[in-house]
Motif scaffolding. Structure first.
Motif, PDB file in Angstrom:
ATOM      1  N   GLY A 219      71.258  58.596  93.758  1.00 35.19           N
ATOM      2  CA  GLY A 219      70.468  57.812  92.839  1.00 35.19           C
ATOM      3  C   GLY A 219      70.125  58.586  91.593  1.00 35.19           C
ATOM      4  O   GLY A 219      70.511  59.738  91.417  1.00 35.19           O
ATOM      5  N   VAL A 220      69.369  57.927  90.739  1.00 32.71           N
ATOM      6  CA  VAL A 220      68.850  58.543  89.522  1.00 32.71           C
ATOM      7  C   VAL A 220      67.361  58.192  89.467  1.00 32.71           C
ATOM      8  O   VAL A 220      66.974  57.053  89.722  1.00 32.71           O
ATOM      9  CB  VAL A 220      69.620  58.082  88.257  1.00 32.71           C
ATOM     10  N   SER A 221      66.539  59.198  89.187  1.00 28.30           N
ATOM     11  CA  SER A 221      65.089  59.018  89.177  1.00 28.30           C
ATOM     12  C   SER A 221      64.524  59.272  87.791  1.00 28.30           C
ATOM     13  O   SER A 221      65.046  60.085  87.034  1.00 28.30           O
ATOM     14  CB  SER A 221      64.427  59.988  90.159  1.00 28.30           C
ATOM     15  N   ALA A 222      63.441  58.574  87.489  1.00 28.23           N
ATOM     16  CA  ALA A 222      62.744  58.724  86.212  1.00 28.23           C
ATOM     17  C   ALA A 222      61.340  59.255  86.475  1.00 28.23           C
ATOM     18  O   ALA A 222      60.665  58.812  87.414  1.00 28.23           O
ATOM     19  CB  ALA A 222      62.666  57.387  85.489  1.00 28.23           C
ATOM     20  N   PHE A 223      60.896  60.192  85.626  1.00 28.94           N
ATOM     21  CA  PHE A 223      59.563  60.779  85.712  1.00 28.94           C
ATOM     22  C   PHE A 223      58.943  60.831  84.317  1.00 28.94           C
ATOM     23  O   PHE A 223      59.646  61.071  83.338  1.00 28.94           O
ATOM     24  CB  PHE A 223      59.629  62.219  86.243  1.00 28.94           C
TER      25      PHE A 223
END
Length: 170
Positions: free
Chosen positions: A24-28
């Motif tokens: 996946g790809v995560s955003a912070f």
């Protein structure tokens, strides 16, 4: 700018192989005062073994290269920095002469041209640099060209010199 994680403005985007089958790809969000991270959201990478992420200069799209599946995907960035579902996925086809590491495509990196008109994908598995037009239809990967590299070379990373006149492929 791109790598396994990428910072744009006050946001950090990272690819990972946990949470979803394949990755996946995560955003912070990054706190200005402390540098602490606040998780915003996570989207499936639309492939396996994501290994590279980049963000366009306008901060409107995130681009992900999935090594295991030979796919690349695009994610619109919401105003709060979180990610929408993938707006496009491109799958590479083919193989290379090295039977051990080139049985199929392996998208290793995805980088944008200095003018943000094109995305360049170094694909180790098919010995090609794939070029996509990203300006004609924002959020989409429109095949534009492909550059064939020496058989077995296994291209991994691509970048432009800061002056924009030269490009380097490793």
């Amino acid at each position: 700018v791109g790598s396994e994680m990428c910072i744009r403005d006050s946001f950090l985007y990272a690819v990972n192989e946990v949470g979803e089958p394949g990755g996946g790809v995560s955003a912070f969000a990054i706190a200005q005062e402390t540098g602490n991270l606040t998780f915003l959201n996570h989207q499936p990478s639309q492939g396996t073994a994501p290994c590279h992420v980049s963000v366009d200069d306008a901060g409107t799209f995130v681009y992900v290269a999935n090594y295991g599946s030979g796919t690349v995907s695009v994610y619109p960035i919401r105003e709060d920095g979180s990610l929408n579902e993938a707006s496009d996925v491109a799958k590479h086809e083919g193989s290379g002469p090295d039977a051990w590491r080139q049985r199929g495509p392996h998208a290793h990196s995805i980088n944008l041209s200095p003018d943000n008109h094109f995305a360049f994908v170094a694909d180790l598995g098919i010995d090609k640099l794939m070029v996509y037009d990203v300006q004609v239809r924002p959020g989409k990967l429109i095949p534009h060209a492909q550059v064939t590299i020496a058989p077995g070379a296994g291209p991994r990373h691509f970048t432009f010199h800061p002056n924009g006149r030269y490009a380097y492929l490793i």
